[in-house]
Design a protein around this motif. Structure first.
Motif, PDB file in Angstrom:
ATOM      1  N   ASP A  98       0.855  -1.180   0.000  1.00  0.00           N
ATOM      2  CA  ASP A  98       0.000   0.000   0.000  1.00  0.00           C
ATOM      3  C   ASP A  98       0.894   1.234   0.000  1.00  0.00           C
ATOM      4  OD1 ASP A  98      -1.835   2.034   0.404  1.00  0.00           O
ATOM      5  OD2 ASP A  98      -2.862   1.024   2.044  1.00  0.00           O
ATOM      6  N   PHE A  99       0.737   2.084  -1.007  1.00  0.00           N
ATOM      7  CA  PHE A  99       1.587   3.276  -1.142  1.00  0.00           C
ATOM      8  C   PHE A  99       1.541   4.152   0.105  1.00  0.00           C
ATOM      9  CE2 PHE A  99       2.090   7.736  -2.326  1.00  0.00           C
ATOM     10  CZ  PHE A  99       3.398   7.699  -2.772  1.00  0.00           C
ATOM     11  N   LYS A 100       0.403   4.226   0.759  1.00  0.00           N
ATOM     12  CA  LYS A 100       0.261   5.090   1.940  1.00  0.00           C
ATOM     13  C   LYS A 100       1.134   4.618   3.111  1.00  0.00           C
ATOM     14  CE  LYS A 100      -4.524   5.792   0.768  1.00  0.00           C
ATOM     15  NZ  LYS A 100      -4.824   4.521   0.142  1.00  0.00           N
TER      16      LYS A 100
ATOM     17  N   ASN B 165       9.791  10.552  -0.546  1.00  0.00           N
ATOM     18  CA  ASN B 165       9.959  10.679  -1.993  1.00  0.00           C
ATOM     19  C   ASN B 165       8.954   9.822  -2.764  1.00  0.00           C
ATOM     20  OD1 ASN B 165      12.245  12.488  -1.993  1.00  0.00           O
ATOM     21  ND2 ASN B 165      13.405  10.759  -1.209  1.00  0.00           N
ATOM     22  N   GLY B 166       8.493   8.747  -2.161  1.00  0.00           N
ATOM     23  CA  GLY B 166       7.446   7.925  -2.749  1.00  0.00           C
ATOM     24  C   GLY B 166       7.815   7.292  -4.075  1.00  0.00           C
TER      25      GLY B 166
ATOM     26  N   LYS C 238      -0.678  10.769  -8.740  1.00  0.00           N
ATOM     27  CA  LYS C 238      -0.226   9.993  -7.581  1.00  0.00           C
ATOM     28  C   LYS C 238      -0.465   8.491  -7.711  1.00  0.00           C
ATOM     29  CE  LYS C 238       1.235  13.473  -5.024  1.00  0.00           C
ATOM     30  NZ  LYS C 238       2.612  13.625  -4.707  1.00  0.00           N
ATOM     31  N   GLU C 239      -1.313   7.935  -6.840  1.00  0.00           N
ATOM     32  CA  GLU C 239      -1.538   6.487  -6.820  1.00  0.00           C
ATOM     33  C   GLU C 239      -2.166   5.959  -8.111  1.00  0.00           C
ATOM     34  OE1 GLU C 239      -2.479   4.437  -2.805  1.00  0.00           O
ATOM     35  OE2 GLU C 239      -3.460   6.397  -2.782  1.00  0.00           O
TER      36      GLU C 239
ATOM     37  N   VAL D 125       2.882  -3.424  -6.718  1.00  0.00           N
ATOM     38  CA  VAL D 125       3.971  -2.683  -6.078  1.00  0.00           C
ATOM     39  C   VAL D 125       4.801  -3.691  -5.292  1.00  0.00           C
ATOM     40  CG1 VAL D 125       4.579  -0.866  -4.444  1.00  0.00           C
ATOM     41  CG2 VAL D 125       2.595  -0.589  -5.955  1.00  0.00           C
ATOM     42  N   LEU D 126       6.068  -3.847  -5.705  1.00  0.00           N
ATOM     43  CA  LEU D 126       6.942  -4.844  -5.090  1.00  0.00           C
ATOM     44  C   LEU D 126       7.823  -4.282  -3.978  1.00  0.00           C
ATOM     45  CD1 LEU D 126       8.169  -6.626  -8.317  1.00  0.00           C
ATOM     46  CD2 LEU D 126       6.213  -7.211  -6.877  1.00  0.00           C
ATOM     47  N   GLY D 127       8.152  -3.006  -4.058  1.00  0.00           N
ATOM     48  CA  GLY D 127       9.044  -2.415  -3.072  1.00  0.00           C
ATOM     49  C   GLY D 127       9.153  -0.925  -3.275  1.00  0.00           C
ATOM     50  N   TYR D 128      10.017  -0.284  -2.483  1.00  0.00           N
ATOM     51  CA  TYR D 128      10.192   1.162  -2.586  1.00  0.00           C
ATOM     52  C   TYR D 128      11.666   1.521  -2.464  1.00  0.00           C
ATOM     53  CZ  TYR D 128      10.429   0.932   2.502  1.00  0.00           C
ATOM     54  OH  TYR D 128      10.781   0.618   3.790  1.00  0.00           O
TER      55      TYR D 128
END
Length: 105
Positions: free
Chosen positions: A27-29, A35-36, A66-67, A75-78
């Motif tokens: 979850d992006f949040k 920096n996202g 954004k999302e 989404v695998l990682g950041y």
């Protein structure tokens, strides 16, 4: 393969519904970095089933996107560090960037 993933039971466990669609995985949040920047793979459309991935700068995107940039992706990682390197690669104009060294995932 070019078909959508049909394992709906497991996809629902990591589903993130947003305006305009759905993305899967992290979850992006909940990403701790301001920096996202996230690493994604496409679940439908071009690139589906290939070994390609995308580096998506969600945090630096216009508010309207954004999302929504993550729709139909997993989404695998950041990105934890190296944002300045990523920005330099995005600004280059003379030739495609070349990765000469990388760290571990």
């Amino acid at each position: 393969p070019t078909e959508k993933i049909i394992d709906t039971e497991n996809l629902q466990l990591c589903c993130n519904a947003i305006y305009g669609g759905t993305y899967y995985g992290m979850d992006f949040k909940n990403i701790p970095d301001e920096n996202g920047v996230v690493l994604t793979v496409p679940l439908t459309g071009p690139g589906r089933g290939s070994t390609s991935f995308s580096i998506v700068r969600v945090g630096e995107s216009p508010q309207e996107w954004k999302e929504r940039l993550l729709v139909n992706s997993a989404v695998l990682g950041y990105l934890e560090s190296g944002i300045e390197t990523l920005r330099a690669m995005a600004r280059q104009k003379s030739a495609p960037p070349i990765v000469v060294k990388s760290g571990s995932f």
